[in-house]
Design an enzyme around this catalytic site. Structure first.
Site, PDB file in Angstrom:
ATOM      1  N   LYS A   1       0.789  -1.259   0.026  1.00  0.00           N
ATOM      2  CA  LYS A   1       0.115  -0.042  -0.069  1.00  0.00           C
ATOM      3  C   LYS A   1       0.903   1.210  -0.134  1.00  0.00           C
ATOM      4  CE  LYS A   1      -3.386  -2.701   2.542  1.00  0.00           C
ATOM      5  NZ  LYS A   1      -4.755  -2.566   3.122  1.00  0.00           N
TER       6      LYS A   1
ATOM      7  N   HIS B   1      -8.177  -3.359  -6.687  1.00  0.00           N
ATOM      8  CA  HIS B   1      -8.002  -3.359  -4.970  1.00  0.00           C
ATOM      9  C   HIS B   1      -9.331  -2.690  -4.275  1.00  0.00           C
ATOM     10  CE1 HIS B   1      -6.653  -3.058  -0.648  1.00  0.00           C
ATOM     11  NE2 HIS B   1      -6.011  -4.088  -1.048  1.00  0.00           N
TER      12      HIS B   1
ATOM     13  N   GLU C   1     -11.203 -10.666  -1.377  1.00  0.00           N
ATOM     14  CA  GLU C   1     -10.568  -9.810  -0.291  1.00  0.00           C
ATOM     15  C   GLU C   1     -12.111  -9.336   0.253  1.00  0.00           C
ATOM     16  OE1 GLU C   1      -6.337  -8.599  -0.095  1.00  0.00           O
ATOM     17  OE2 GLU C   1      -7.399  -7.053  -1.487  1.00  0.00           O
TER      18      GLU C   1
ATOM     19  N   GLY D   1      -7.403  -5.067   6.660  1.00  0.00           N
ATOM     20  CA  GLY D   1      -6.462  -3.904   7.627  1.00  0.00           C
ATOM     21  C   GLY D   1      -7.453  -3.658   8.887  1.00  0.00           C
TER      22      GLY D   1
ATOM     23  N   SER E   1      -6.442  -9.640   6.415  1.00  0.00           N
ATOM     24  CA  SER E   1      -5.711  -9.886   7.791  1.00  0.00           C
ATOM     25  C   SER E   1      -5.060 -11.207   7.992  1.00  0.00           C
ATOM     26  CB  SER E   1      -6.692  -9.645   8.878  1.00  0.00           C
ATOM     27  OG  SER E   1      -7.330  -8.214   8.994  1.00  0.00           O
TER      28      SER E   1
HETATM   29  C1  PEP Z   1      -4.626  -5.980   1.191  1.00  0.00           C
HETATM   30  O1  PEP Z   1      -3.977  -5.187   1.513  1.00  0.00           O
HETATM   31  O2  PEP Z   1      -5.003  -6.454   0.241  1.00  0.00           O
HETATM   32  C2  PEP Z   1      -5.060  -6.653   2.500  1.00  0.00           C
HETATM   33  C3  PEP Z   1      -5.752  -7.831   2.609  1.00  0.00           C
HETATM   34  O3  PEP Z   1      -4.735  -6.000   3.804  1.00  0.00           O
HETATM   35  P1  PEP Z   1      -4.649  -6.584   5.205  1.00  0.00           P
HETATM   36  O4  PEP Z   1      -3.749  -7.931   5.160  1.00  0.00           O
HETATM   37  O5  PEP Z   1      -3.823  -5.505   5.936  1.00  0.00           O
HETATM   38  O6  PEP Z   1      -5.648  -6.996   5.961  1.00  0.00           O
END
Ligand code: PEP
Length: 252
Positions: free
Chosen positions: A11, A96, A168, A174, A214
């Protein structure tokens, strides 16, 4: 047999100086411990050259987190896929949820980017996933189906070898909340079935579907043990070698 594919999305973190040091440490750690997965890191645009200096001839792929939907022209602040290719970047994350949520990227915009990336000879990690509201309203499958149908519109069967899908759930990114391995696996199965409906059984069976939200050293094994989970897209835990290495080596 699908080879596990673990990716780190940095990121908007890590300067070029920090990224170079991180890349050196990660490469040394991976060499020492050995890793039996496909590996990728996605630094911010301006950090990419420094990271590439270190990882260029290594097994760790350096990807971009986004790209423009045009090859060149009057698009202030954008980065073209041709510029990425020229650096030696051949993989890009598209769609994303942070791009969708904060920068207004729709399935149609992302579709244009996916087609352009493929035209430029790039591999794509295409992110899909529902918000908490959508999940609670029972719309999980509807949302995933339209993200896949619209996002991959016009993508030929022969190009599907260049597509990885990252599931996701937005509410798990996050936040420290992870979908249970069972819930994630059933969403992955739905994604695979959708790709089978749109393409073929063979393409669906070979499709790598990463889970993101996460992922940490403590939950990666349970997730990866599931039949339809083939990898992980890791945000927060990819920012330190100490936390990322055990994820990359979950199967050692
Ligand atoms: C991501 O940035 O795609 C993500 C899944 O972040 P995190 O692992 O921090 O939840």
């Amino acid at each position: 047999m699908r080879k596990a594919y673990i990716a780190g999305n940095w990121k908007m973190n890590m300067t070029a100086t920090e990224g170079r040091e991180y890349a050196k440490a990660l490469l040394a750690a991976v060499k020492e411990k050995g890793a039996d997965v496909k590996m990728m890191v996605a630094p911010p645009f301006v950090t990419i050259p420094a990271v590439l200096e270190v990882l260029k001839d290594s097994p760790i792929i350096v990807a971009a987190q986004n790209m423009a939907d045009h090859k060149s022209g009057a698009y202030t602040g954008e980065v073209s896929p041709l510029m990425l290719k020229d650096l030696g970047v051949n993989t890009v994350i598209l769609g994303h949820s942070e791009r969708r949520q904060y920068y207004g990227e729709t399935n149609e915009i992302i579709n244009g980017k996916i087609l352009l990336a493929l035209e430029c000879g790039m591999d794509v990690v295409y992110c899909v996933g529902e918000t908490l509201e959508e999940r609670e309203a029972g719309k999980l499958e509807e949302v995933l189906a339209s993200q896949i149908e619209v996002g991959l519109k016009g993508v030929d069967a022969s190009a599907m070898a260049h597509i990885t899908i990252a599931y996701e759930p937005v509410w798990a990114i996050g936040t420290g909340k992870t979908a249970s391995a069972e819930d994630a696996d059933s969403a992955h199965l739905f994604i695979r079935e959708t790709v089978e409906r749109l393409y073929s059984k063979d393409i669906a069976e070979n499709l790598i579907i990463q889970y993101g939200g996460s992922v940490k050293a403590g939950n990666v094994k349970a997730l990866m043990a599931k039949e339809n989970i083939d990898g992980a897209l890791v945000g927060g835990a990819s920012l330190s070698v100490e936390q990322f290495l055990p994820i990359l080596t979950f199967n050692k």
